[in-house]
Write a protein that holds these residues in place. Structure first.
Motif, mmCIF file in Angstrom:
data_model
loop_
_atom_site.group_PDB
_atom_site.id
_atom_site.type_symbol
_atom_site.label_atom_id
_atom_site.label_comp_id
_atom_site.label_asym_id
_atom_site.label_seq_id
_atom_site.Cartn_x
_atom_site.Cartn_y
_atom_site.Cartn_z
ATOM 1 N N TYR A 70 1.164 31.803 -9.236
ATOM 2 C CA TYR A 70 1.101 32.047 -7.789
ATOM 3 C C TYR A 70 2.381 32.718 -7.306
ATOM 4 C CZ TYR A 70 -3.111 29.179 -7.094
ATOM 5 O OH TYR A 70 -4.386 28.688 -7.110
ATOM 6 N N LYS A 73 2.174 36.587 -7.886
ATOM 7 C CA LYS A 73 1.014 37.143 -7.193
ATOM 8 C C LYS A 73 1.204 37.175 -5.668
ATOM 9 C CE LYS A 73 -3.397 38.292 -6.999
ATOM 10 N NZ LYS A 73 -3.407 39.703 -6.764
ATOM 11 N N TYR A 74 1.795 36.114 -5.102
ATOM 12 C CA TYR A 74 1.751 35.982 -3.641
ATOM 13 C C TYR A 74 3.092 35.855 -2.910
ATOM 14 C CZ TYR A 74 -3.161 34.662 -4.553
ATOM 15 O OH TYR A 74 -4.454 34.634 -4.958
ATOM 16 N N ARG A 77 5.083 38.832 -0.789
ATOM 17 C CA ARG A 77 4.352 39.308 0.390
ATOM 18 C C ARG A 77 4.302 38.235 1.479
ATOM 19 N NH1 ARG A 77 -0.499 42.341 -1.655
ATOM 20 N NH2 ARG A 77 -0.955 40.266 -2.397
ATOM 21 N N PHE A 78 4.125 36.984 1.029
ATOM 22 C CA PHE A 78 4.105 35.880 1.994
ATOM 23 C C PHE A 78 5.435 35.822 2.752
ATOM 24 C CE2 PHE A 78 5.209 31.597 3.235
ATOM 25 C CZ PHE A 78 4.072 31.146 3.866
ATOM 26 N N ASP A 158 -1.091 31.670 -0.677
ATOM 27 C CA ASP A 158 -2.054 32.765 -0.862
ATOM 28 C C ASP A 158 -2.583 33.284 0.478
ATOM 29 O OD1 ASP A 158 -3.388 30.379 -0.438
ATOM 30 O OD2 ASP A 158 -5.044 30.840 -1.796
ATOM 31 N N GLN A 159 -1.646 33.633 1.349
ATOM 32 C CA GLN A 159 -1.997 34.176 2.648
ATOM 33 C C GLN A 159 -0.819 35.010 3.148
ATOM 34 O OE1 GLN A 159 -3.243 30.763 4.912
ATOM 35 N NE2 GLN A 159 -1.595 29.458 4.196
ATOM 36 N N ARG A 160 -1.038 35.699 4.282
ATOM 37 C CA ARG A 160 0.029 36.576 4.782
ATOM 38 C C ARG A 160 -0.072 36.664 6.308
ATOM 39 N NH1 ARG A 160 -1.808 42.368 4.832
ATOM 40 N NH2 ARG A 160 -3.449 41.829 3.362
ATOM 41 N N GLU A 288 -5.286 35.817 1.574
ATOM 42 C CA GLU A 288 -5.308 36.868 0.570
ATOM 43 C C GLU A 288 -6.596 36.697 -0.233
ATOM 44 O OE1 GLU A 288 -3.370 39.300 0.275
ATOM 45 O OE2 GLU A 288 -1.356 38.752 0.921
ATOM 46 N N LYS A 290 -8.977 35.730 -3.032
ATOM 47 C CA LYS A 290 -8.827 34.648 -4.021
ATOM 48 C C LYS A 290 -9.095 35.220 -5.415
ATOM 49 C CE LYS A 290 -8.981 30.945 -1.066
ATOM 50 N NZ LYS A 290 -7.768 30.182 -1.062
#
Ligand code: UDP
Ligand code: MN
Length: 297
Positions: A70, A73-74, A77-78, A158-160, A288, A290
């Motif tokens: 994670y 991947k995330y 950007r987060f 896993d979001q932004r 984001e 999944k």
């Protein structure tokens, strides 16, 4: 979601949102049956919240876990999006919990904002990483995080952020309406139903279905929340069972027993895959895609 008995009065106020402008969004519920505001775009005045934060000289914490894949991947950007949109102009402390502190990207932060990296151990199952957050947060809130922050928001990585996410979201105990379930009848909501689980809700129980990807509140309220959920998970583990949606099931049980004092509309944690909806005006944080095959073991 029933009709709120006091939704017709324009006088529901909150220290951070001012007088809630129910009339601006008459098509959606703007308060709960226990009198907590449900904030939607256009129902609050962001300047009221900014003044309140300045007056009380508040520091706001944001916690995020990035364990295993994670992180690549995330996380970057987060954090970049959080720096751009989360509590702009306020004193903020980001807490990143990870099994690989050295891999956390370097970030330039605005004045009064800092980032702390806290090592955590890697669990073998993704469900355990997700659930272990409750115990780790409980401890952190009792330590440095709890000392330096007044209010804390705990988020999935896993979001932004895509729009202003300011102090209007602050309250003693803040819950997020789940974007997939906010229109569903109560009996369909995916609560844990197995009575052996500490997270169980019976038919007829439950107010809303809340999303574990975002919750927040004062340090004291979150200590209580994380203690409750960590204990529930522990009891289930001792009985050899696991709630259907892991930490989210325990969170929903907690919010049934201890009502949140503010609810955020799905605009504050929206899944763009749902597509266009007339009641979603301004998504401020989005999921984001999944890609579980890439990040989960
Ligand atoms: N997480 C992590 N590593 C893992 C599993 C989970 O860092 O191996 C953290 C991460 O912050 C993630 C959160 O736990 O966003 C919850 O897991 P996930 O987002 O996969 O759950 P979902 O949103 O699908 O319920
Ligand atoms: Mn997630």
């Amino acid at each position: 979601m029933g009709i709120c008995p006091i939704a017709t009065t324009p006088l529901l106020t909150d220290k951070f949102t001012g007088v809630l402008r129910h009339w601006a969004r008459s098509e959606v519920p703007t308060c709960t049956s226990w009198g907590a505001p449900i904030i939607w775009d256009s129902t609050f005045d962001p300047h009221v919240a900014k003044q309140e934060v300045r007056r009380r000289n508040l520091t706001i914490g944001l916690t995020v876990f990035a364990v295993g894949r994670y992180l690549e991947k995330y996380l970057e950007r987060f954090l970049k999006s959080a720096e751009q949109h989360f509590m702009v102009g306020q004193r903020v402390v980001f807490y990143v919990f990870t099994d690989r502190p050295e891999a956390v990207p370097y970030m330039t932060l605005g004045q009064g904002r800092l980032l702390r990296v806290e090592p955590v151990q890697r669990e073998s199952r993704w469900q355990d990483v997700s659930m272990a957050r409750m115990r780790v947060l409980y401890e952190a809130l009792g330590g440095k995080l709890g000392q330096e922050a007044d209010y804390v928001f705990c988020l999935d990585v896993d979001q932004r952020f895509t729009g202003n996410f300011g102090p209007e979201v602050l309250a003693d105990l803040v819950a997020q309406l789940h974007s997939w379930h906010y229109h569903w009848p109560r009996w369909l909501l995916p609560y844990e139903r197995d009575k052996r689980s500490a997270a169980a809700l019976s038919w007829g129980e439950g107010d809303f279905y809340y999303h574990a990807a975002l919750f927040g509140g004062s340090v004291a309220a979150l200590r209580k929340l994380t203690a409750h959920c960590a204990l529930g998970q522990q009891l289930d583990r001792e009985r050899g069972i696991e709630a259907v949606w892991h930490d989210e099931s325990h969170l929903n049980k907690f919010f049934w027993l201890y009502k949140p004092t503010k609810l955020l509309s799905p605009e504050f944690c929206w899944d763009p895959k749902i597509g266009w909806r007339t009641d979603i005006h301004h998504p401020r944080l989005i999921w984001e895609p999944k890609e579980y095959a890439l990040v989960r073991n």
